[in-house]
Design a protein around this motif. Structure first.
Motif, PDB file in Angstrom:
ATOM      1  N   UNK A  36      79.335  76.514 115.535  1.00  0.00           N
ATOM      2  CA  UNK A  36      78.065  76.496 114.804  1.00  0.00           C
ATOM      3  C   UNK A  36      77.610  75.059 114.593  1.00  0.00           C
ATOM      4  N   UNK A  37      76.302  74.893 114.483  1.00  0.00           N
ATOM      5  CA  UNK A  37      75.766  73.561 114.196  1.00  0.00           C
ATOM      6  C   UNK A  37      76.172  73.101 112.812  1.00  0.00           C
ATOM      7  N   UNK A  38      76.279  74.036 111.878  1.00  0.00           N
ATOM      8  CA  UNK A  38      76.673  73.671 110.512  1.00  0.00           C
ATOM      9  C   UNK A  38      78.063  73.039 110.504  1.00  0.00           C
ATOM     10  N   UNK A  73      83.665  60.437 118.980  1.00  0.00           N
ATOM     11  CA  UNK A  73      84.865  60.621 118.174  1.00  0.00           C
ATOM     12  C   UNK A  73      85.395  59.245 117.759  1.00  0.00           C
ATOM     13  N   UNK A  74      86.255  59.175 116.732  1.00  0.00           N
ATOM     14  CA  UNK A  74      86.836  57.888 116.329  1.00  0.00           C
ATOM     15  C   UNK A  74      87.569  57.180 117.475  1.00  0.00           C
ATOM     16  N   UNK A  75      88.080  57.949 118.437  1.00  0.00           N
ATOM     17  CA  UNK A  75      88.776  57.371 119.588  1.00  0.00           C
ATOM     18  C   UNK A  75      87.818  56.685 120.558  1.00  0.00           C
ATOM     19  N   UNK A  76      86.520  56.914 120.382  1.00  0.00           N
ATOM     20  CA  UNK A  76      85.534  56.373 121.311  1.00  0.00           C
ATOM     21  C   UNK A  76      85.113  57.381 122.370  1.00  0.00           C
ATOM     22  N   UNK A  77      85.813  58.503 122.468  1.00  0.00           N
ATOM     23  CA  UNK A  77      85.443  59.537 123.427  1.00  0.00           C
ATOM     24  C   UNK A  77      84.080  60.110 123.034  1.00  0.00           C
ATOM     25  N   UNK A  78      83.240  60.384 124.033  1.00  0.00           N
ATOM     26  CA  UNK A  78      81.910  60.944 123.776  1.00  0.00           C
ATOM     27  C   UNK A  78      81.810  62.334 124.392  1.00  0.00           C
ATOM     28  N   UNK A  79      81.144  63.211 123.662  1.00  0.00           N
ATOM     29  CA  UNK A  79      80.974  64.597 124.089  1.00  0.00           C
ATOM     30  C   UNK A  79      79.508  64.985 123.994  1.00  0.00           C
ATOM     31  N   UNK A  80      79.061  65.768 124.966  1.00  0.00           N
ATOM     32  CA  UNK A  80      77.701  66.304 124.950  1.00  0.00           C
ATOM     33  C   UNK A  80      77.770  67.756 124.516  1.00  0.00           C
ATOM     34  N   UNK A  81      76.872  68.131 123.622  1.00  0.00           N
ATOM     35  CA  UNK A  81      76.797  69.506 123.135  1.00  0.00           C
ATOM     36  C   UNK A  81      75.409  70.044 123.465  1.00  0.00           C
ATOM     37  N   UNK A  82      75.347  71.115 124.244  1.00  0.00           N
ATOM     38  CA  UNK A  82      74.102  71.825 124.535  1.00  0.00           C
ATOM     39  C   UNK A  82      74.202  73.162 123.826  1.00  0.00           C
ATOM     40  N   UNK A  83      73.151  73.563 123.108  1.00  0.00           N
ATOM     41  CA  UNK A  83      73.256  74.812 122.362  1.00  0.00           C
ATOM     42  C   UNK A  83      71.971  75.607 122.413  1.00  0.00           C
ATOM     43  N   UNK A  84      72.131  76.906 122.179  1.00  0.00           N
ATOM     44  CA  UNK A  84      71.029  77.851 122.014  1.00  0.00           C
ATOM     45  C   UNK A  84      71.391  78.732 120.843  1.00  0.00           C
ATOM     46  N   UNK A  85      70.430  78.917 119.978  1.00  0.00           N
ATOM     47  CA  UNK A  85      70.668  79.761 118.823  1.00  0.00           C
ATOM     48  C   UNK A  85      69.576  80.823 118.760  1.00  0.00           C
ATOM     49  N   UNK A  92      76.996  77.758 122.975  1.00  0.00           N
ATOM     50  CA  UNK A  92      77.082  76.301 123.136  1.00  0.00           C
ATOM     51  C   UNK A  92      78.018  75.926 124.278  1.00  0.00           C
ATOM     52  N   UNK A  93      77.732  74.798 124.878  1.00  0.00           N
ATOM     53  CA  UNK A  93      78.622  74.185 125.858  1.00  0.00           C
ATOM     54  C   UNK A  93      78.904  72.775 125.363  1.00  0.00           C
ATOM     55  N   UNK A  94      80.167  72.478 125.191  1.00  0.00           N
ATOM     56  CA  UNK A  94      80.599  71.166 124.710  1.00  0.00           C
ATOM     57  C   UNK A  94      81.459  70.551 125.809  1.00  0.00           C
ATOM     58  N   UNK A  95      81.080  69.373 126.270  1.00  0.00           N
ATOM     59  CA  UNK A  95      81.832  68.785 127.378  1.00  0.00           C
ATOM     60  C   UNK A  95      82.083  67.307 127.158  1.00  0.00           C
TER      61      UNK A  95
END
Length: 178
Positions: A36-38, A73-85, A92-95
């Motif tokens: 969830x976005x929340x 993230x604190x580690x520096x890793x970046x993630x893309x989140x695409x969502x539809x509600x 959602x797809x988180x990659x």
């Protein structure tokens, strides 16, 4: 899209260096909070990660509400989140942002130790999100998690051995109470 994936694989195999294993961050952000976005935004409020970019903020009046966000993230890793509600469905797809990681000095891939792989699988089980089915192939491992109102596919691809992770992403569907 296949062309982009093919180019990324070629770049990965031709460069030197390595990125830290993204599985712990994938578990924290995408699996445990990606339903969830929340939950994602409460992680921002707690300081667990930060939102770098919101490409299209959700429009409360349109159906479905769609958007994308980039999390660091604190580690520096970046993630893309695409969502539809939708009214009763969140998808959602988180990659892991592999392209950005490649742009930071060139990487051959991400190496995850056996301990990190075992911790990831233990974390999936400990999350108690539902029944987990694991399928291992030469190209990677897929985990299907079937919960009461949640279906999640976690994919970890590799480039030869399970420790040489080439990407990770999570697809989530949640049926919300009416």
């Amino acid at each position: 899209m296949r062309l982009i994936a093919a180019l990324a694989i070629i770049i990965i195999s031709s460069q030197v260096g390595a990125v830290a294993c993204p599985l712990d961050d994938t578990l924290k952000l995408c699996v445990l909070n990606g339903r969830s976005l929340a939950a994602l935004h409460s992680g921002v409020d707690r300081g667990d990660w930060k939102v770098d970019a919101i490409s299209s903020p959700p429009n409360a009046s349109s159906e479905p509400r769609t958007g994308s966000e980039v999390y660091t993230m604190p580690s520096g890793q970046r993630f893309a989140m695409l969502f539809r509600e939708y009214r009763n469905l969140f998808s959602a797809t988180c990659s892991f942002n592999l392209v950005l990681a490649l742009g930071k000095g060139g990487q051959e891939g991400m190496h995850c130790s056996n301990v990190e792989l075992e911790a990831f699988e233990a974390g999936l089980s400990a999350a108690s999100l539902g029944q987990i089915t694991k399928e291992r192939r030469q190209s990677g491992t897929a985990y299907l998690i079937e919960g009461q109102n949640t279906w999640m596919t976690v994919v970890v691809t590799n480039s030869g051995t399970p420790q040489d992770v080439s990407n990770a992403w999570v697809e989530t569907s949640v049926v919300k109470a009416p």
